[in-house]
Motif scaffolding. Structure first.
Motif, PDB file in Angstrom:
ATOM      1  N   PRO A 216     -28.063  -1.840  -3.731  1.00  0.00           N
ATOM      2  CA  PRO A 216     -27.045  -2.808  -3.348  1.00  0.00           C
ATOM      3  C   PRO A 216     -25.939  -2.151  -2.522  1.00  0.00           C
ATOM      4  N   ALA A 217     -25.689  -2.726  -1.352  1.00  0.00           N
ATOM      5  CA  ALA A 217     -24.863  -2.070  -0.359  1.00  0.00           C
ATOM      6  C   ALA A 217     -23.383  -2.094  -0.693  1.00  0.00           C
ATOM      7  N   SER A 218     -22.717  -1.050  -0.245  1.00  0.00           N
ATOM      8  CA  SER A 218     -21.260  -0.982  -0.247  1.00  0.00           C
ATOM      9  C   SER A 218     -20.866  -0.219   1.015  1.00  0.00           C
ATOM     10  N   VAL A 219     -19.611  -0.311   1.408  1.00  0.00           N
ATOM     11  CA  VAL A 219     -19.145   0.411   2.592  1.00  0.00           C
ATOM     12  C   VAL A 219     -18.891   1.864   2.197  1.00  0.00           C
ATOM     13  N   VAL A 220     -19.676   2.776   2.771  1.00  0.00           N
ATOM     14  CA  VAL A 220     -19.534   4.191   2.416  1.00  0.00           C
ATOM     15  C   VAL A 220     -18.716   4.960   3.447  1.00  0.00           C
ATOM     16  N   GLU A 221     -18.568   4.383   4.639  1.00  0.00           N
ATOM     17  CA  GLU A 221     -17.818   5.072   5.692  1.00  0.00           C
ATOM     18  C   GLU A 221     -17.335   4.065   6.725  1.00  0.00           C
ATOM     19  N   THR A 222     -16.129   4.262   7.207  1.00  0.00           N
ATOM     20  CA  THR A 222     -15.608   3.492   8.330  1.00  0.00           C
ATOM     21  C   THR A 222     -15.194   4.483   9.406  1.00  0.00           C
ATOM     22  N   LEU A 223     -15.883   4.440  10.534  1.00  0.00           N
ATOM     23  CA  LEU A 223     -15.638   5.395  11.604  1.00  0.00           C
ATOM     24  C   LEU A 223     -14.940   4.708  12.768  1.00  0.00           C
ATOM     25  N   SER A 224     -13.812   5.247  13.190  1.00  0.00           N
ATOM     26  CA  SER A 224     -13.118   4.732  14.366  1.00  0.00           C
ATOM     27  C   SER A 224     -13.757   5.301  15.622  1.00  0.00           C
ATOM     28  N   VAL A 225     -13.928   4.445  16.626  1.00  0.00           N
ATOM     29  CA  VAL A 225     -14.541   4.868  17.891  1.00  0.00           C
ATOM     30  C   VAL A 225     -13.446   4.896  18.951  1.00  0.00           C
ATOM     31  N   ASP A 226     -13.025   6.079  19.293  1.00  0.00           N
ATOM     32  CA  ASP A 226     -11.935   6.248  20.257  1.00  0.00           C
ATOM     33  C   ASP A 226     -12.509   6.710  21.590  1.00  0.00           C
ATOM     34  N   LEU A 227     -13.161   5.775  22.275  1.00  0.00           N
ATOM     35  CA  LEU A 227     -13.730   6.066  23.587  1.00  0.00           C
ATOM     36  C   LEU A 227     -12.923   5.326  24.639  1.00  0.00           C
ATOM     37  N   PRO A 228     -12.697   5.938  25.793  1.00  0.00           N
ATOM     38  CA  PRO A 228     -11.857   5.301  26.812  1.00  0.00           C
ATOM     39  C   PRO A 228     -12.479   4.022  27.368  1.00  0.00           C
ATOM     40  N   ALA A 229     -11.614   3.093  27.753  1.00  0.00           N
ATOM     41  CA  ALA A 229     -12.035   1.852  28.396  1.00  0.00           C
ATOM     42  C   ALA A 229     -11.715   1.948  29.894  1.00  0.00           C
ATOM     43  N   PRO A 230     -12.497   1.231  30.723  1.00  0.00           N
ATOM     44  CA  PRO A 230     -13.677   0.445  30.343  1.00  0.00           C
ATOM     45  C   PRO A 230     -14.869   1.350  30.074  1.00  0.00           C
ATOM     46  N   ARG A 231     -15.742   0.912  29.177  1.00  0.00           N
ATOM     47  CA  ARG A 231     -16.953   1.668  28.873  1.00  0.00           C
ATOM     48  C   ARG A 231     -18.062   1.283  29.844  1.00  0.00           C
ATOM     49  N   ASP A 232     -18.917   2.238  30.144  1.00  0.00           N
ATOM     50  CA  ASP A 232     -20.056   1.928  31.003  1.00  0.00           C
ATOM     51  C   ASP A 232     -21.289   2.646  30.475  1.00  0.00           C
ATOM     52  N   GLN A 233     -22.446   2.109  30.814  1.00  0.00           N
ATOM     53  CA  GLN A 233     -23.697   2.549  30.208  1.00  0.00           C
ATOM     54  C   GLN A 233     -24.047   4.003  30.511  1.00  0.00           C
ATOM     55  N   ILE A 234     -23.589   4.522  31.632  1.00  0.00           N
ATOM     56  CA  ILE A 234     -23.942   5.899  32.000  1.00  0.00           C
ATOM     57  C   ILE A 234     -22.840   6.872  31.592  1.00  0.00           C
ATOM     58  N   GLY A 235     -21.633   6.619  32.063  1.00  0.00           N
ATOM     59  CA  GLY A 235     -20.544   7.548  31.786  1.00  0.00           C
ATOM     60  C   GLY A 235     -20.194   7.645  30.314  1.00  0.00           C
ATOM     61  N   THR A 236     -20.088   6.491  29.640  1.00  0.00           N
ATOM     62  CA  THR A 236     -19.716   6.493  28.228  1.00  0.00           C
ATOM     63  C   THR A 236     -20.780   7.155  27.376  1.00  0.00           C
ATOM     64  N   ARG A 237     -22.034   6.772  27.610  1.00  0.00           N
ATOM     65  CA  ARG A 237     -23.121   7.320  26.788  1.00  0.00           C
ATOM     66  C   ARG A 237     -23.355   8.812  27.042  1.00  0.00           C
ATOM     67  N   GLY A 238     -22.899   9.307  28.171  1.00  0.00           N
ATOM     68  CA  GLY A 238     -23.055  10.729  28.463  1.00  0.00           C
ATOM     69  C   GLY A 238     -21.883  11.574  28.023  1.00  0.00           C
ATOM     70  N   ALA A 239     -20.826  10.923  27.534  1.00  0.00           N
ATOM     71  CA  ALA A 239     -19.621  11.658  27.139  1.00  0.00           C
ATOM     72  C   ALA A 239     -19.846  12.455  25.854  1.00  0.00           C
ATOM     73  N   GLU A 240     -19.195  13.587  25.755  1.00  0.00           N
ATOM     74  CA  GLU A 240     -19.342  14.463  24.585  1.00  0.00           C
ATOM     75  C   GLU A 240     -18.915  13.760  23.299  1.00  0.00           C
ATOM     76  N   GLU A 241     -17.844  12.957  23.366  1.00  0.00           N
ATOM     77  CA  GLU A 241     -17.353  12.255  22.182  1.00  0.00           C
ATOM     78  C   GLU A 241     -18.350  11.189  21.729  1.00  0.00           C
ATOM     79  N   PHE A 242     -19.008  10.538  22.679  1.00  0.00           N
ATOM     80  CA  PHE A 242     -20.021   9.544  22.326  1.00  0.00           C
ATOM     81  C   PHE A 242     -21.167  10.214  21.562  1.00  0.00           C
ATOM     82  N   VAL A 243     -21.642  11.334  22.062  1.00  0.00           N
ATOM     83  CA  VAL A 243     -22.740  12.051  21.414  1.00  0.00           C
ATOM     84  C   VAL A 243     -22.333  12.496  20.013  1.00  0.00           C
TER      85      VAL A 243
END
Length: 260
Positions: A216-243
């Motif tokens: 039975p599920a419970s919330v085990v972690e809440t992770l904040s995503v601090d990636l710059p806007a605007p996000r894009d499919q190539i630049g954002t996904r290639g960023a070190e913080e995204f990885v």
């Protein structure tokens, strides 16, 4: 994004059939701010879809409360729209694509011309401008899901719940629809709660990622995503913080998944 919109407190749900019971999830608590995108991830079968149904008012939870703008949710709120994982059962087969999208708009204070404009805009957003007069059974599964997404977007809800909304579309369309969610959120200050099995998607779209445990599920972690806007499919996904973030989310899910 400082106005609290959704509050979930001590939420739990138990399925009962004859003498057997199954606890889908228990004691889930979190809050979502207005204009925020929150992605929910977790092991398969941990109750993510059931959780969304309880949040929407479609299913009464066994315990706990869901509040929208401080008012407890006991039925589906007018300002909420939901995109179901089972798109084939959410569309009316006897209505055209345009008719399916327009149907929920009839309950809004919109003229016929305004409804038609919203339908055309939503179809353009999801790349189906030429399909307005077709029927769902004439479309592929991926196209049907795009119709379901268009219907929710045309409604312009303040809160949109999405259950694996892009699972049935191809990779290119998935990327386009992810960017569409970000665009609509920015333009209409829409709040989005999205369930996904795709770790990369949760980080790309989310302002926060909620990681659920095994059932039975419970919330085990809440992770904040601090990636710059605007996000894009190539630049954002290639960023070190995204990885880094997608690796952290994947590790959290693996640590909570049941062992074989």
């Amino acid at each position: 994004m400082t106005e609290n919109m959704l509050e979930v407190t001590g939420l739990g749900h138990v399925y009962r059939a004859k003498e057997q019971t199954h606890t889908a999830f228990g004691d889930i608590s979190f809050a979502v701010d207005r204009g925020e995108i929150v992605c929910i991830v977790g092991p398969s079968g941990c109750g993510k879809s059931t959780l969304l149904r309880c949040l929407s008012g479609l299913l009464r939870p066994t315990s706990g409360t869901v509040s929208l703008h401080g008012t407890e949710v006991t039925e589906v709120p007018d300002e909420l729209a939901m995109v179901f994982q089972d798109y084939s059962r959410s569309l009316f087969p006897w209505r055209t694509v345009a008719g399916n999208i327009e149907f929920p708009l009839r309950g809004r204070e919109l003229s016929k011309a305004q409804r038609r404009e919203r339908v055309e805009e939503a179809l353009s957003w999801v790349g189906l401008s030429g399909a307005a007069t077709k029927y769902p059974w004439q479309l592929s599964g991926g196209m049907q899901q795009r119709v379901a997404i268009a219907r929710a977007l045309a409604y312009r809800p303040m809160l949109m719940l999405m259950d694996e909304p892009f699972a049935s579309v191809d990779a290119q369309t998935r990327a386009e629809l992810e960017d569409l969610v970000l665009q609509v959120r920015a333009e209409h200050e829409m709040t989005v709660l999205l369930v996904t099995h795709d770790v990369d998607e949760s980080v790309y779209l989310g302002d926060r990622v909620l990681v659920l445990s095994k059932s039975p599920a419970s919330v085990v972690e809440t992770l904040s995503v601090d990636l710059p806007a605007p996000r894009d499919q190539i630049g954002t996904r290639g960023a070190e913080e995204f990885v880094r973030l997608r690796t952290e989310v994947a590790q959290r899910i693996r640590n909570t998944a049941p062992t074989s």
